[in-house]
Design an enzyme around this catalytic site. Structure first.
Site, short mmCIF file in Angstrom:
data_model
loop_
_atom_site.label_atom_id
_atom_site.label_comp_id
_atom_site.label_asym_id
_atom_site.label_seq_id
_atom_site.Cartn_x
_atom_site.Cartn_y
_atom_site.Cartn_z
N ASN A 1 0.71 -1.22 -0.12
CA ASN A 1 0.12 -0.10 -0.01
C ASN A 1 0.79 1.22 0.22
OD1 ASN A 1 -2.09 -1.54 0.12
ND2 ASN A 1 -2.77 -1.29 1.92
N SER B 1 6.28 10.86 7.69
CA SER B 1 6.34 10.63 8.85
C SER B 1 7.60 10.97 9.74
CB SER B 1 5.70 9.37 8.95
OG SER B 1 5.73 9.01 10.50
N TYR C 1 6.62 0.51 8.88
CA TYR C 1 5.57 1.68 8.31
C TYR C 1 6.98 2.75 7.91
CZ TYR C 1 3.15 6.12 8.64
OH TYR C 1 2.75 7.18 8.79
N LYS D 1 7.81 4.72 4.30
CA LYS D 1 7.59 5.83 4.06
C LYS D 1 9.04 6.66 3.57
CE LYS D 1 3.45 7.01 5.04
NZ LYS D 1 2.35 7.81 4.03
N LEU E 1 -3.72 8.13 20.78
CA LEU E 1 -3.83 8.53 22.42
C LEU E 1 -5.11 9.42 22.38
CD1 LEU E 1 -3.00 8.77 25.21
CD2 LEU E 1 -1.37 10.81 24.66
N ILE F 1 -2.21 3.74 29.99
CA ILE F 1 -0.73 4.43 29.50
C ILE F 1 0.20 3.44 29.22
CG2 ILE F 1 1.10 5.80 30.74
CD1 ILE F 1 -0.94 7.19 32.41
N PHE F 2 0.79 3.38 28.02
CA PHE F 2 1.85 2.48 27.45
C PHE F 2 3.06 2.53 28.23
CE2 PHE F 2 -1.20 1.81 23.54
CZ PHE F 2 -1.90 0.83 24.06
N ARG G 1 5.72 13.33 22.75
CA ARG G 1 5.19 13.56 21.68
C ARG G 1 5.14 14.91 21.43
NH1 ARG G 1 7.16 9.37 21.66
NH2 ARG G 1 6.21 7.42 20.89
N ASP H 1 7.68 2.03 20.35
CA ASP H 1 7.42 3.54 20.60
C ASP H 1 8.68 4.05 21.24
OD1 ASP H 1 4.82 3.82 20.13
OD2 ASP H 1 4.16 3.43 22.24
N1 UFG Z 1 -0.61 5.73 23.92
C1 UFG Z 1 -0.89 5.34 25.23
N2 UFG Z 1 -1.93 4.72 25.38
C2 UFG Z 1 -2.79 4.57 24.18
C3 UFG Z 1 -2.62 4.90 23.00
C4 UFG Z 1 -1.19 5.49 22.90
O1 UFG Z 1 -0.06 5.62 26.23
O2 UFG Z 1 -3.75 3.86 24.41
C5 UFG Z 1 0.86 6.56 23.93
C6 UFG Z 1 1.85 5.97 22.96
O3 UFG Z 1 2.58 4.94 23.58
C7 UFG Z 1 2.59 7.18 22.49
C8 UFG Z 1 1.70 8.26 22.69
O4 UFG Z 1 0.57 7.83 23.25
O5 UFG Z 1 3.61 7.30 23.43
C9 UFG Z 1 1.06 8.80 21.31
O6 UFG Z 1 0.55 7.59 20.48
P1 UFG Z 1 -0.22 7.61 19.31
O7 UFG Z 1 -0.56 6.23 18.93
O8 UFG Z 1 -1.24 8.58 19.54
O9 UFG Z 1 0.87 8.31 18.31
P2 UFG Z 1 2.23 7.55 17.83
O10 UFG Z 1 3.29 8.53 18.33
O11 UFG Z 1 2.29 6.18 18.09
O12 UFG Z 1 2.09 7.78 16.34
C10 UFG Z 1 2.26 8.65 15.41
C11 UFG Z 1 1.33 8.65 14.26
C12 UFG Z 1 1.23 7.60 13.41
C13 UFG Z 1 2.73 7.54 13.17
C14 UFG Z 1 3.71 7.46 14.20
C15 UFG Z 1 5.02 7.43 13.75
O13 UFG Z 1 -0.02 9.00 14.91
O14 UFG Z 1 0.46 7.42 12.24
O15 UFG Z 1 3.58 8.59 15.01
O16 UFG Z 1 6.01 7.53 14.65
F1 UFG Z 1 2.90 6.27 12.35
#
Ligand code: UFG
Length: 326
Positions: free
Chosen positions: A92, A117, A141, A145, A190, A207-208, A221, A284
């Site tokens: 994709n 990204s 992913y 990119k 999140l 919280i992961f 972030r 992460d």
């Molecule tokens: N998190 C939690 N609990 C949750 C969901 C997320 O603690 O239920 C934490 C994650 O561990 C991370 C932060 O919140 O530390 C942000 O997580 P997101 O999933 O919202 O976003 P990401 O940083 O993982 O992802 C973002 C974009 C993706 C992209 C990625 C690339 O949303 O599309 O950055 O690094 F691929």
């Protein structure tokens, strides 16, 4: 301008389409609706349900509709899924995207804005991250990119393509009136999950990991408002210069931990949101914060909604009015 937006029914794509329509561009949306929502597509745009990786169909469409620029947003974007199903991501995000470039070359479309990204950087040691940081993605992913970005200079040299890659950090927020916002199924981001917990649609927000090397132990972030991101795309379309490839980061330069986001969200909703601590989510990075100085100085990007509470306020308006999504 005649502009084609692939993935224009998705969360970010729908905001870009809306902004381009507001500016009176003639917008064609190509989306297979595998993830997107028809309800999110601006009625002023022309909608075509199609696979943007279908070279013949795309070459005909681009030529037939006299497209002058493509904003390529269609992609699979779940980091975790990319680890367990890499074939889908290479198909994709890389194969389909290369075939779109092929169609663009045939139809002589020379402007491209590509949705890239922060994942292309992997786990950089220095923060904030500038565009010249090493690109060492840590998941399929991010690799798909980056590989697509790396093909662009060859297309620029051979066919005169002008491409701008926008490397998004964490996109969030909604229209302040709550009519357009973030709705993924399944949801993994999140901020939407925090508001689902606030609405009682899920028991709590997990919280992961709280043992990261950050001040409160949770991941940091850089959150950027989807409206500011849409403005950056308008600047990028104008800046795409034949034969040149450029990459720009898009974030606010401020890092917020998961705990800080939850605390701000509690202030926005005016009540406590139940949380629990879970294990780290594989893949992460502890901290991802952008330096967006390059796009500010070179393209004049000036975010208007960079404040985290503003981002959360707008997202909350959407989740309140669309508790179950569109
Ligand atoms: N998190 C939690 N609990 C949750 C969901 C997320 O603690 O239920 C934490 C994650 O561990 C991370 C932060 O919140 O530390 C942000 O997580 P997101 O999933 O919202 O976003 P990401 O940083 O993982 O992802 C973002 C974009 C993706 C992209 C990625 C690339 O949303 O599309 O950055 O690094 F691929």
């Amino acid at each position: 301008m005649n502009i084609c937006v692939t993935g224009g029914a998705g969360y970010i794509g729908s905001f870009i389409v809306r902004r381009l329509c507001e500016l009176e561009h003639r917008v064609t949306v190509v989306d297979d609706l595998s993830k997107g929502h028809m309800e999110a597509v601006d009625p002023r745009a022309h909608f075509i349900q199609a696979d943007c990786g279908d070279k013949r169909a795309m070459a005909e469409l681009l030529a037939g509709r006299r497209i002058e620029a493509v904003v390529h947003m269609a992609a699979s974007s779940l980091v975790g899924e990319s680890v367990t199903a890499p074939a889908k991501y290479y198909r994709n995000n890389l194969i389909a995207s290369l075939s779109l470039l092929d169609a663009m070359a045939e139809a002589k479309v020379s402007r491209l804005v590509f949705s890239s990204s922060a994942a292309v950087y992997g786990e950089p040691e220095r923060q904030p991250i500038a565009e010249d940081a090493a690109t060492v993605p840590i998941n399929p992913y991010g690799r798909t990119k980056l590989l697509f970005e790396q093909a662009l200079p060859d297309f620029a040299a051979a066919y005169g393509l002008g491409a701008v890659c926008l490397r998004y950090f964490n996109v969030a927020g909604a229209l302040p009136d709550g009519t357009l916002g973030e709705d993924h199924n399944p949801e993994s981001h999140l901020i939407p999950l925090v508001f689902q917990a606030a609405l009682g649609l899920r028991k709590s927000i997990t919280i992961f990991g709280d043992d990261y090397p950050t001040p409160d132990g949770t991941c940091i972030r850089d959150y950027i408002h989807v409206l500011d991101l849409a403005d950056a795309h308008v600047l990028a379309i104008e800046a795409a210069e034949a034969g040149q490839v450029a990459a720009f980061n898009l974030g606010n330069g401020d890092g917020f931990s998961v705990r800080q986001v939850i605390e701000s969200a509690q202030r926005v909703v005016g009540r406590p949101i139940p949380t629990e601590i879970g294990p780290r989510r594989p893949g992460d990075p502890p901290v991802l914060v952008a330096s967006s100085e390059k796009i500010a100085s070179q393209l004049g990007w000036d975010p208007a909604r960079g404040d985290i509470e503003m981002i959360l306020d707008d997202a909350w308006a959407f989740h309140q009015s669309h508790p179950k999504g569109y």
